[in-house]
Design an enzyme around this catalytic site. Structure first.
Site, PDB file in Angstrom:
ATOM      1  N   GLU A  47      -4.561   8.160  -2.616  1.00  0.00           N
ATOM      2  CA  GLU A  47      -5.073   6.903  -2.069  1.00  0.00           C
ATOM      3  C   GLU A  47      -5.385   5.932  -3.214  1.00  0.00           C
ATOM      4  O   GLU A  47      -5.273   4.715  -3.063  1.00  0.00           O
ATOM      5  CB  GLU A  47      -6.318   7.176  -1.217  1.00  0.00           C
ATOM      6  CG  GLU A  47      -6.773   6.037  -0.339  1.00  0.00           C
ATOM      7  CD  GLU A  47      -5.831   5.714   0.822  1.00  0.00           C
ATOM      8  OE1 GLU A  47      -4.920   6.523   1.118  1.00  0.00           O
ATOM      9  OE2 GLU A  47      -5.990   4.635   1.418  1.00  0.00           O
ATOM     10  N   HIS A  73       1.783   4.779  -2.684  1.00  0.00           N
ATOM     11  CA  HIS A  73       1.950   6.206  -2.392  1.00  0.00           C
ATOM     12  C   HIS A  73       3.356   6.669  -2.805  1.00  0.00           C
ATOM     13  O   HIS A  73       3.534   7.731  -3.396  1.00  0.00           O
ATOM     14  CB  HIS A  73       1.792   6.465  -0.887  1.00  0.00           C
ATOM     15  CG  HIS A  73       0.374   6.432  -0.389  1.00  0.00           C
ATOM     16  ND1 HIS A  73      -0.610   7.235  -0.916  1.00  0.00           N
ATOM     17  CD2 HIS A  73      -0.211   5.730   0.622  1.00  0.00           C
ATOM     18  CE1 HIS A  73      -1.752   7.020  -0.255  1.00  0.00           C
ATOM     19  NE2 HIS A  73      -1.540   6.113   0.676  1.00  0.00           N
ATOM     20  N   HIS A 108       0.833  -1.205   0.000  1.00  0.00           N
ATOM     21  CA  HIS A 108       0.000   0.000   0.000  1.00  0.00           C
ATOM     22  C   HIS A 108       0.871   1.261   0.000  1.00  0.00           C
ATOM     23  O   HIS A 108       0.708   2.145  -0.855  1.00  0.00           O
ATOM     24  CB  HIS A 108      -0.907  -0.038   1.243  1.00  0.00           C
ATOM     25  CG  HIS A 108      -1.819   1.137   1.391  1.00  0.00           C
ATOM     26  ND1 HIS A 108      -3.132   1.118   0.975  1.00  0.00           N
ATOM     27  CD2 HIS A 108      -1.615   2.373   1.905  1.00  0.00           C
ATOM     28  CE1 HIS A 108      -3.694   2.286   1.231  1.00  0.00           C
ATOM     29  NE2 HIS A 108      -2.794   3.076   1.802  1.00  0.00           N
ATOM     30  N   GLU A 109       1.805   1.338   0.938  1.00  0.00           N
ATOM     31  CA  GLU A 109       2.632   2.549   1.051  1.00  0.00           C
ATOM     32  C   GLU A 109       3.554   2.699  -0.164  1.00  0.00           C
ATOM     33  O   GLU A 109       3.907   3.824  -0.545  1.00  0.00           O
ATOM     34  CB  GLU A 109       3.447   2.540   2.348  1.00  0.00           C
ATOM     35  CG  GLU A 109       2.635   2.428   3.645  1.00  0.00           C
ATOM     36  CD  GLU A 109       1.541   3.474   3.815  1.00  0.00           C
ATOM     37  OE1 GLU A 109       1.608   4.518   3.142  1.00  0.00           O
ATOM     38  OE2 GLU A 109       0.605   3.222   4.604  1.00  0.00           O
TER      39      GLU A 109
END
Lengths: 502, 502
Positions: A296, A270, A266-267
């Site tokens: 997001e 980003h 997930h990160e």
């Protein structure tokens, strides 16, 4: 274009370059505060960050900045500079419109509310919390009303603008209203369906250094640039630092590898957005990430669209075996089992622990409530009942008397960040729509992913989203990338395919 | 005291508090640059640090600061505020006296010289380096002459003032002149004497995590406050961060534990000074460490006076066994062997690798040369021959043609830091004099140390040095702590006792 106006634009660019550099230090010091700093240093660090924040606020809102914006806007600028000016003006307006004493008052009240919340939540102390929250809400409504008046929109729209420029309640009501109709049924069907499929939990304990090595190898696979970034540990995982030095964090548990691994994936989404912003204009707002929701969207693209796909699971399965089982084939690591494991749907109280299907229910509930709070249609005192009622309706769970797992669970409201929650589900929708467009554009994308060739996916995202910064409005960006503005049906189809048919 | 002058003092305190907070962020970002940052982020970080440095320089040298100092100095202040004003005025004067264009020119020239030096040194490229160094020297002489004129002292004294306020060439010539007389003989006697004592080298490989655990346990023994500080790794060990969050670093080798351990002990000395500065005035210059030499005095007290004493070695011997031999008694870890090992005297080319006895030769050589360079009695072209001649005289080593291990070995001159070197040997002298005073004040200090009760030593240092900040001049501080001003005979006696008799 007159020389004078060129000068005004250049002055603006110079001021924003200075701000970019000073914010670099704040970002790294904030990362350090979360990932490295011993607790006894917290007060000094907070004071130092507040001091620089005051200084950068002064530099951003200084009267000459307004003059330069005015002068630059009176000249014909090329389209890039027009966009750049628009984004600098947005930053300046959002910072300048609120009187300094309101900024300070809100900062004090939210700091107190958040600090108290950290102990009130575990104690389920709604009485204590609600008093502080009333103050936060009062000042946030004052802020919203000033912002609304200045920009000629409704108060809640003015708060949305801080996170999701251009987004309105009207559009959100359409996007979320539809979801509210089909979601309860989807949740029920998905949980019904998974009852018939048993699965095995991979057994720990997992050594932290193995989990870290696994995370690092998956980040490499996902194209994270370690020459301009790091992976560390913090209590609450985040993506921080600066575009030139992206710091992502995760947390490890010795009884579970999925949480840290999916967190890292997930990160990394980003991170790649930040690492791929246009290099020659990094310091200008026109190169900043387009919105919280688009940001997001990248992390959820990585985590949900790509990361939980069967193709990606088959690609990382050898890495799981390498790091977690010493290369041994175990039943829990068979592809079918991993897929089942990664797609469990479990209605629960806590948003941050929610799966892909139930997550939107948590977000829409908060959206409905915070909109009503800002508009004055609901008071803080009404909050627990409203929460309980909506949780019953969407997820069939009662939060009666259970404040800590209900309306006291999030840090956003104590911090006064009303208008932020919609970004999470907007992100899920952007991600689904982007992946649908990629599948059209690259017909063999699934087999490419299974074979480990992720570059077509990343190149597409880089060309269409990451390298675009804030050159276009969010709506223009989505139309250019996918042929149409945000449309919730892609997300609906994605969930149907994965959870009701897959 | 008139109200107006109170206000001026308060304004000054407010401005220095702001600077303290902003410098907090620079310090942490600089630590990060050395200990955490990936190399690809270096340019952005350097630009960010330079931006904040420009800003803090403006805040320090703003014209109102001079006015406040003038106004505050015209009122009767209590003795603490007098000292505080004296130290704020010193900071302001040192920053204000140099014209902005000279500050900028020196910054560019030293940055270029240091950058080029990093590759010129391994290539032994004296021709290339000397051209750059001439520019650095030219601007440093210009700086020294401006500082000298403003404060009415000689140019080199004006540079000394930046690191060792109050110190003069006259005093240094006395302190170092004496050392030059007895040192060559001491070195010869010590090396002669150790020929008769064989020793065993503890055998590696040592696991890095064991070396780290050992370092952390020794830091705990030495009273490092981990609630306000950390231990990490960097290429060049240092003590950084801020008083509220002290960051020390070391580096590990798997074939040797002494370098990292003694490095940790050294930096812990610096750290305890910072962690023990007066808490209620941390942000004011009056609480800053008194001088570079007094700072080095604390680290050398820890490393040399305490750390290499037989009593301390006996105290940490069980920790060495615990972490490095799995608790097994091995001959190389016997106390006598450790003591012999820790007291080797080996004349060599490199200052940073020098032992306690030969180190002053390296420093005095540099002092003599840099004083002559600044005074115009020597040119950069004369430097290699002067270096070779002095190395022959002091340590019987030739650096003919060997620039990289001779006059190109240090980063100080490329950075324009003329006047810094004396602090190292002043530190060794301060440390010896402080330990002599402690032995008088606490007669059973040696048995206290062997038994693990280090608190009397630390309490004495805290009371007499650490908590005093810059309340007194260096000379006053030493007289108050030890009964007399700095006197090289304590250092001479220490070396004699340890290396010629011990």
């Amino acid at each position: 274009m007159s020389d004078q106006n060129n000068i005004a634009y250049d002055k603006l660019a110079e001021r924003f370059t200075k701000l970019h550099r000073l914010n670099h230090l704040s970002s790294i010091a904030s990362w350090d505060q979360a990932a490295m700093m011993p607790s006894g240093s917290n007060q000094a660090r907070s004071e130092a960050l507040a001091e620089l924040s005051t200084l950068t606020h002064e530099l951003l809102t200084a009267s000459e900045v307004g003059d330069w914006i005015q002068a630059a806007s009176e000249a014909p600028l090329d389209s890039f500079r027009q966009a750049s000016l628009r984004e600098m003006a947005r930053e300046w307006r959002q910072a300048s419109v609120i009187p300094a004493d309101l900024v300070k008052a809100k900062s004090l009240v939210t700091s107190d509310c958040e600090h108290a919340w950290r102990s009130q939540r575990p104690e389920n102390d709604w009485q204590g919390f609600s008093k502080n929250l009333e103050e936060v809400l009062r000042l946030t409504r004052e802020e919203a009303s000033i912002r609304a008046e200045s920009s000629g929109v409704d108060p809640y729209d003015a708060l949305l603008e801080l996170y999701e420029p251009g987004m309105t309640c009207k559009q959100l009501d359409g996007l979320f209203g539809d979801v509210k109709n089909w979601l309860p049924d989807y949740v029920q069907q998905a949980t019904e369906r998974q009852k018939s499929s048993d699965y095995l939990m991979p057994e720990g304990p997992f050594a932290i250094d193995k989990l870290k090595a696994l995370g690092l190898e998956v980040m490499t696979l996902l194209g994270f640039d370690f020459n301009r970034g790091r992976l560390d540990v913090s209590t609450h995982p985040f993506c921080g630092g600066v575009a030139e030095d992206v710091r992502i964090t995760t947390r490890y548990r010795d009884d579970d590898f999925i949480e840290s691994l999916m967190g890292v994936i997930h990160e990394t989404g980003h991170a790649r957005y930040e690492q791929s912003r246009p290099k020659d204009t990094l310091e200008l707002p026109v190169s900043y990430a387009r919105s919280t929701g688009i940001h997001e969207g990248q992390s959820l693209f990585f985590e949900m669209q790509l990361g939980r796909s069967r193709e990606f699971l088959s690609l990382i399965r050898p890495l799981l075996l390498k790091h977690l089982t010493n290369g041994k084939e175990l039943p829990a690591y068979q592809l079918d089992n991993l897929q089942t494991l990664y797609r469990q749907v479990n209605p629960g109280f806590i948003r941050v622990e929610a799966d892909e299907v139930t997550y939107p229910a948590h977000v829409i509930l908060r959206y409905d409530i915070e909109k009503a709070l800002i508009n004055g249609d609901m008071t803080v005192a009404d909050l627990p009942d409203a929460w309980n009622e909506k949780m019953q309706k969407y997820l069939n769970l009662s939060t009666q008397g259970n404040y800590k797992d209900g309306c006291m669970q999030d840090i956003h409201w104590p911090l006064g960040a009303f208008g932020y929650f919609p970004s999470y589900t907007l992100g899920a929708m952007y991600a689904a729509q982007l992946f649908a467009a990629i599948q059209t554009s690259i017909p063999d994308v699934h087999s490419r992913i299974s074979s480990g060739d992720l570059s077509p996916v990343f190149d597409w995202l880089k060309d269409n989203i990451w390298s675009q910064g804030s050159r276009y409005t969010t709506s223009e960006l989505m139309v250019r990338a996918t042929g149409e503005d945000l449309n919730a049906s892609f997300f609906k189809e994605h969930l149907k395919k994965r959870y009701l048919k897959g």
